[in-house]
Design a protein around this motif. Structure first.
Motif, short mmCIF file in Angstrom:
data_model
loop_
_atom_site.label_atom_id
_atom_site.label_comp_id
_atom_site.label_asym_id
_atom_site.label_seq_id
_atom_site.Cartn_x
_atom_site.Cartn_y
_atom_site.Cartn_z
N GLN A 22 0.83 -1.20 0.00
CA GLN A 22 0.00 0.00 0.00
C GLN A 22 0.88 1.25 0.00
N ILE A 23 1.92 1.23 0.83
CA ILE A 23 2.84 2.37 0.86
C ILE A 23 3.49 2.55 -0.50
N ALA A 24 3.94 1.45 -1.09
CA ALA A 24 4.63 1.54 -2.38
C ALA A 24 3.73 2.15 -3.46
N ARG A 25 2.47 1.79 -3.43
CA ARG A 25 1.53 2.31 -4.42
C ARG A 25 1.42 3.83 -4.33
N LEU A 26 1.46 4.36 -3.09
CA LEU A 26 1.28 5.80 -2.91
C LEU A 26 2.59 6.59 -2.94
N GLU B 90 -8.56 6.27 3.36
CA GLU B 90 -7.51 5.84 4.29
C GLU B 90 -6.40 6.88 4.34
N LEU B 91 -5.82 7.05 5.51
CA LEU B 91 -4.65 7.91 5.66
C LEU B 91 -3.47 7.02 6.02
N VAL B 92 -2.40 7.13 5.22
CA VAL B 92 -1.19 6.36 5.49
C VAL B 92 -0.14 7.27 6.11
N PRO B 100 4.71 2.14 10.60
CA PRO B 100 3.90 2.69 9.49
C PRO B 100 2.46 2.20 9.65
N MET B 101 1.52 3.13 9.59
CA MET B 101 0.14 2.75 9.89
C MET B 101 -0.81 3.34 8.86
N ARG B 229 -1.81 10.93 2.72
CA ARG B 229 -0.53 10.35 3.09
C ARG B 229 0.34 11.37 3.80
N LEU B 230 1.07 10.90 4.83
CA LEU B 230 2.08 11.72 5.50
C LEU B 230 3.36 10.88 5.51
N GLU B 231 4.44 11.45 4.98
CA GLU B 231 5.71 10.72 5.02
C GLU B 231 6.70 11.53 5.85
N LEU B 232 7.16 10.93 6.95
CA LEU B 232 8.10 11.62 7.83
C LEU B 232 9.50 11.50 7.24
N SER B 233 10.24 12.59 7.25
CA SER B 233 11.53 12.68 6.57
C SER B 233 12.47 13.55 7.39
N ASP B 234 13.72 13.70 6.88
CA ASP B 234 14.66 14.58 7.58
C ASP B 234 15.08 15.75 6.67
#
Ligand code: HEC
Ligand code: HEC
Ligand code: CA
Ligand code: CA
Ligand code: CA
Ligand code: CA
Ligand code: CA
Ligand code: CA
Ligand code: CO
Ligand code: CO
Lengths: 168, 387, 387, 168
Positions: A22-26, B90-92, B100-101, B229-234
């Motif tokens: 799922q992560i990879a898709r987004l 859905e929120l990733v 990761p949730m 989507r939220l991707e945590l980064s530096d």
């Protein structure tokens, strides 16, 4: 922190683990250091054809004419007003990776998300070349794209307003 | 018949036009309409946003108080309002996190919640016009205020175990621009909210249904809507929105980037174009706000900026919120200019356009918050004047 | 197609039903709806008042925060909502005044204005049901909250020169019940407002368009809508509403009259019927309010009233306003009763129904503000329980 | 008072004087002391006919049956529940003037404001008589109506809740 958050449990247990798939898709974003760039590659020459078919109607035959955003720099402008408007990839954008990232997610405007990675690499190469940043024969891929130097990169400065009540 | 288009692309009849209405000569002599399920405006109340191809502006000159009706909240989107099925939502959250949730809308609503009233403003919120025939809606109608409810982002940061070394995160929307912005992780810990409600009800489609990021005091574009989507980064991602757009030239060839906070601002919404006033007592009214914190005071000038008097602020004065101000004035009918300036708790004072441009090497662009003047002609017509 | 009826008796298509919607498989791949003039709810958000012949109730269990969307504000009227042409509208003030005057809507808007967020509650706001299958909307959905804007009645009292000997005034509506109530002149001097705006826009027809009387903290019926006349007097009028109705038996053959102030109250809106919950962490949420002033605290019991813990109050806690409260709780899945009680700044504490009836000689009637209990079955179904 | 109200002008000068005629048209309320009662008069006998024609459909042939509000007391009830519901003009309303005032402004429900003063006097007389408060032949007018004594008047007490935080 909220006054009561000290009494909060370590986790509430709502939600579920995100599957790698799922992560990879987004997770298609591309960082300036190249993180996120997919495999594949492209050239300006291949991009030229795709551009003519899928982009020129909105951005003009040479990327200058519009009607939508100008994508290609006009060299040698003298009129200051026209010069100020001429803020495009070639003279304004700080990172070449952003071109890939943005085209991939948002273009073409009327069919967003419809391009393959190969197409996006080629369109990126085409626009970088049209803006005078790479050679027509350069191959653009995950290794080469982050290395394309953007002339305006050093103009960008962080926000300096907040440590003073002065107008900035 | 007025046709309105829903965010999901359907048209419906928004109300009844005046000509369709048969008013009883004496409404006390005919039974009225029985209790209903959903109320509607009086057909005499014509309120509308002003749409362009990319945005739609709140009719500030037609509103009272500080809450913006949700259906009049300004819009700014980059390829239209998406139709999102909340059951599919859905929120990733991933990247520099321990776990990761993914969260459904129902999951998000189960977490501890928070409400706050605050403004949301597009940082490209200034227009002028030489003939002065321009209303607050056109000048700065890209600001609106709601009571937002949601879960604090810090609550979710705890839940997924955000790496203390994370400094930036990417917020991504589920619209067809797949909007992305890089946000400071510190803002997420501080006061960011994942909002699922607005003025008591679900967030409206135009504002990010079912879930948007809310960054109190920060420029609208960073408050990513339809958040998926939220991707945590530096490090920041330097997306197109934060490089090609939402950056501003400040002179000496420098371009300011990641200028998130909205500076203090105010506008007189009455009297304002297109109003025409009479001489005598006038309550000058407006709103003031600052992304830096609370409004400390608003000053009004009725002599083209020569002298300034304190306006009355409507309590409660909330942090990073529109506050209503008023100044009672007796107009003698002589042409003059009236204007307001906001001063916030950090001491920042709203500048004139000239001061602002001088500070930025003569450049216009994002984050223009100039004092707005209104010229009162001797016939009472009120016209915009740039400062 | 959902048809809704406007307060002016016209029907229109309120939205689009689910079956009409074609959701794109991936909304990021199709351009969305362009910016519009008036927003609409997502078709997935089904919010409705619950109408009877004489009233319509706010869906408290479906709302978040404290502002009630204007189209969901409760309704109570005595012969329907009148259609009033604002151009014809006039307010007459006469009786014990130096200068009997009439004011148009435009006149009223020229006076110094004031805004305030407060609740409005019908004093007949309690229902119960033996099977427990009753939601907050049915139990006490005759309370709603708005940001009201208008002119203070004291400002008009000054303008017409109210006789210092006046103790009561009659407020009269322009609806077909020609509603009348006697109000203390002191309330007019203190904090009464002639409201012409609600949540930023004109007062809705169902709430009294174009002008209503707003008496913060006082029972809804006294807040006369569609206001057309105020007559200053030195005695009450004993209208039908304040004699036959809105009076309550309090034992010993006594009937309480002119019981204006709404006592402190609270209700848990989540979890509440018809919700079904899972064991684990639950944020208990609700609203609390008092017509006597500010809410000082809200206490929650999760053991059927044996022990009480303080809930968190959402700032800002405003005078005579709904305040949101929350209490984080871990449910072990065992059947139990949860309940909340409001305590206001005067020290008044919300009673159980038994305590209330005991204090009133066993009578039910107006001004019932009992603690509301929710019974959690082991399967998670939440049911109402009278206290 | 608002902090700035000290600086307010004596009058703002908005609005205009109310014409005596305009006030008279609206000022139809009736106070317990009889202030506001118009000229004219009525009797229960005349009221009975009007009631049958314009009211009985909603309030029942004898004012007891409904479907809408019960207007006439039922004597000699023994069941406490039925007794408690039996709160009507005859045993609950504190002032007879309110009957005139309310019928004049609000009834009949489907044609509010349609009755003449004469009709309202007669309907008031009819309802007072049906409730056992006056004789069938009594003439009801501006002088007599305020004098009709209502049995429940002394039950009404003012609000006693606010000087204490106790539940009342
Ligand atoms: C139907 C019209 C349309 C088509 C076709 C289209 N674009 Fe665009 N393009 C736009 C619009 C409109 C914008 C501005 C969007 C915004 O600001 O949110 C844009 C913006 C861009 C930008 C950002 C420009 C800047 O300076 O920020 C790039 C790069 C771009 N397009 C590349 C492409 C490419 C490559 C294609 C073909 C694959 C393409 N576009 C096809 C309408 C179009
Ligand atoms: C179409 C139905 C209808 C008709 C016809 C009608 N009424 Fe009514 N009446 C009502 C309703 C409904 C109420 C309650 C209104 C409310 O509570 O706001 C009421 C209330 C009353 C009350 C107050 C009762 C109380 O205890 O508070 C009186 C008195 C009354 N009506 C008298 C009359 C008279 C006299 C007539 C004829 C001239 C009349 N009504 C015709 C429906 C009707
Ligand atoms: Ca990534
Ligand atoms: Ca550009
Ligand atoms: Ca928006
Ligand atoms: Ca109401
Ligand atoms: Ca009178
Ligand atoms: Ca009754
Ligand atoms: Co910025
Ligand atoms: Co009462």
């Amino acid at each position: 922190a909220r006054p009561d958050s000290l009494n909060w449990p370590k986790t509430f247990g709502f939600g579920k683990p995100a599957a790698a798939q799922q992560i990879a898709r987004l997770d298609t974003d591309v960082r300036p250091d190249g993180k996120g760039l997919p495999s594949g590659s492209g050239t300006a020459r291949r991009g030229k054809t795709i551009y003519a078919a899928k982009c020129a109607s909105c951005h003009g035959a040479t990327g200058v004419e519009g009607p939508n955003d100008q994508l290609v720099i006009v060299q040698g402008l003298t009129d200051p007003a026209t010069k100020a408007k001429n803020k495009v990839i070639g003279n304004y954008w700080p990172y070449a990776t952003t071109v890939f990232d943005y085209i991939k997610r948002a273009m073409p405007f009327n069919q967003p998300g419809s391009l393959t990675n190969q197409e996006v690499y080629s369109l990126t190469a085409f626009l970088l070349h049209a803006n005078g940043l790479i050679k027509e024969t350069d191959i653009i891929n995950a290794q080469t794209l982050p290395k394309v130097l953007m002339p305006n990169r050093d103009s960008f400065v962080p926000d300096d307003r907040l440590n003073t009540p002065a107008v900035r | 018949v007025v046709l309105a288009q829903t965010a999901n692309g359907k048209t419906f009849q928004a109300g009844v036009t005046r000509s369709e209405l048969v008013y009883p000569e004496d409404p006390t002599k005919v039974p009225g309409v029985p209790p209903g399920t959903v109320g509607t405006r009086s057909p005499h109340v014509k309120l509308a946003k002003l749409p362009s191809e990319t945005s739609s502006r709140t009719p500030l000159q037609d509103l009272f108080g500080t809450i913006t009706p949700s259906d009049l909240h300004f819009e700014r989107h980059h390829n239209g309002v998406p139709a999102i099925d909340p059951a599919q939502y859905e929120l990733v959250i991933h990247g520099m996190v321990a776990r990761p949730m993914t969260f459904t809308l129902a999951d998000l609503k189960r977490f501890p919640s928070v409400s706050r009233i605050c403004f949301l403003e597009c940082s490209g919120n200034y227009r002028s016009q030489d003939d002065g025939k321009i209303a607050p809606q056109q000048i700065c109608g890209l600001t609106s205020q709601s009571e937002w409810t949601g879960v604090k982002l810090s609550t979710l940061f705890r839940e997924v175990g955000v790496d203390p070394k994370s400094t930036w995160f990417l917020a991504e929307g589920g619209d067809s621009a797949v909007m992305t912005r890089s946000i400071l992780t510190s803002k997420g810990w501080e006061d960011a909210i994942l909002a699922y409600a607005q003025n008591g009800e679900a967030v409206r489609p135009e504002q990010g249904y079912p879930v948007r990021l809310l960054l109190p005091g920060w420029e609208g574009n960073a408050n990513v809507k339809w958040l998926r989507r939220l991707e945590l980064s530096d490090q920041p991602y330097h997306t197109r929105q934060e490089t090609s757009k939402y950056t501003e030239a400040i002179g000496d060839g420098k371009v300011r980037q990641f200028s998130f906070v909205m500076d203090a601002r105010s506008i007189i919404t009455y009297p304002a174009y297109p109003a025409k006033v009479e001489k005598g007592w006038i309550e000058i009214r407006g709103i003031a706000w600052s992304g830096r914190g609370k409004i400390a005071r608003v000053e009004v000038s009725v002599d083209a900026g020569k002298t300034w008097q304190p306006a009355e602020l409507q309590e409660p004065v909330l942090d990073k919120a529109h506050v209503a101000f008023r100044y009672l004035w007796q107009w003698n009918g002589q042409p003059t200019e009236i204007m307001s300036r906001a001063i916030d708790e950090t001491g920042y004072s709203q500048p004139t356009l000239k001061e602002l441009m001088a500070a930025r090497g003569g450049n216009m662009g994002y984050h223009l918050n100039p004092i707005t003047a209104w010229y009162l002609q001797s016939d009472g017509q009120v016209l915009f004047k740039a400062t």
